[in-house]
Design a protein around this motif. Structure first.
Motif, PDB file in Angstrom:
ATOM      1  N   ARG A   1       0.836  -1.194   0.000  1.00 29.35           N
ATOM      2  CA  ARG A   1       0.000   0.000   0.000  1.00 29.35           C
ATOM      3  C   ARG A   1       0.877   1.253   0.000  1.00 29.35           C
ATOM      4  O   ARG A   1       0.616   2.215  -0.706  1.00 29.35           O
ATOM      5  CB  ARG A   1      -0.919  -0.001   1.227  1.00 29.35           C
ATOM      6  CG  ARG A   1      -2.057   1.004   1.116  1.00 29.35           C
ATOM      7  CD  ARG A   1      -1.921   2.094   2.173  1.00 29.35           C
ATOM      8  NE  ARG A   1      -2.982   3.064   2.135  1.00 29.35           N
ATOM      9  CZ  ARG A   1      -2.988   4.125   1.335  1.00 29.35           C
ATOM     10  NH1 ARG A   1      -2.031   4.301   0.466  1.00 29.35           N
ATOM     11  NH2 ARG A   1      -3.957   5.003   1.391  1.00 29.35           N
TER      12      ARG A   1
ATOM     13  N   THR B   1      -5.337   5.749  -2.780  1.00 30.26           N
ATOM     14  CA  THR B   1      -6.310   5.087  -1.906  1.00 30.26           C
ATOM     15  C   THR B   1      -7.449   4.502  -2.717  1.00 30.26           C
ATOM     16  O   THR B   1      -7.913   3.395  -2.439  1.00 30.26           O
ATOM     17  CB  THR B   1      -6.842   6.061  -0.835  1.00 30.26           C
ATOM     18  OG1 THR B   1      -5.729   6.592  -0.109  1.00 30.26           O
ATOM     19  CG2 THR B   1      -7.774   5.364   0.129  1.00 30.26           C
TER      20      THR B   1
ATOM     21  N   ASN C   1      -8.111   0.454  -2.662  1.00 29.69           N
ATOM     22  CA  ASN C   1      -9.411  -0.015  -2.180  1.00 29.69           C
ATOM     23  C   ASN C   1     -10.161  -0.791  -3.258  1.00 29.69           C
ATOM     24  O   ASN C   1     -10.751  -1.841  -2.975  1.00 29.69           O
ATOM     25  CB  ASN C   1     -10.246   1.147  -1.650  1.00 29.69           C
ATOM     26  CG  ASN C   1      -9.773   1.624  -0.296  1.00 29.69           C
ATOM     27  OD1 ASN C   1      -9.044   0.927   0.399  1.00 29.69           O
ATOM     28  ND2 ASN C   1     -10.167   2.819   0.075  1.00 29.69           N
TER      29      ASN C   1
ATOM     30  N   THR D   1      -7.567   0.381   2.798  1.00 23.95           N
ATOM     31  CA  THR D   1      -7.551   1.279   3.947  1.00 23.95           C
ATOM     32  C   THR D   1      -8.796   2.145   4.053  1.00 23.95           C
ATOM     33  O   THR D   1      -8.973   3.076   3.295  1.00 23.95           O
ATOM     34  CB  THR D   1      -6.295   2.161   3.928  1.00 23.95           C
ATOM     35  OG1 THR D   1      -6.377   3.091   4.992  1.00 23.95           O
ATOM     36  CG2 THR D   1      -6.094   2.881   2.635  1.00 23.95           C
TER      37      THR D   1
END
Length: 120
Positions: free
Chosen positions: A18, A37, A41, A74
């Motif tokens: 990540r 992000t 995701n 996250t």
């Protein structure tokens, strides 16, 4: 191997991955959509769908699902980055960001169904 060790090893690898995506897709300013992000995701949800469709053993699910993909995706960053966009007055970017992250359940479903179709 103890379940906590499997989750921990997977989580460490997922967190590092990540971080790598965040380094590759840095946010230009506090008013721009945090693409890293969004990417982790959506990709993580898709891969979790693929994993769950494959009927893996419990140990593999703990290592890859809970650990690796749990560390890779996250929700906390999603919440914080949304708040930052709103705080900066970038309501349009915040709205786009929220909508993109809400696609994660659909990508999980897509991964699951594609895997089942390929396996069948």
């Amino acid at each position: 191997m103890h379940p906590a060790v499997l989750v921990g090893l997977g989580g460490a690898a997922g967190s590092i991955a990540r971080w790598g995506v965040a380094e590759a897709l840095p946010v230009g300013s506090e008013t721009q959509v945090p693409w890293a992000t969004v990417a982790v995701n959506l990709l993580g949800a898709f891969l979790l769908g693929v994993l769950m469709a494959s009927s893996v053993q419990t140990e593999t699910a703990l290592l890859l699902g809970t650990g690796l993909l749990g560390g890779f995706t996250t929700m906390s960053a999603f919440g914080l980055e949304t708040a930052r966009l709103l705080q900066a007055g970038s309501n349009s970017a915040a709205g786009i960001y929220i909508l993109l992250n809400l696609l994660a359940p659909m990508t999980a479903w897509l991964g699951w169904n594609l895997s089942e179709a390929i396996i069948a």
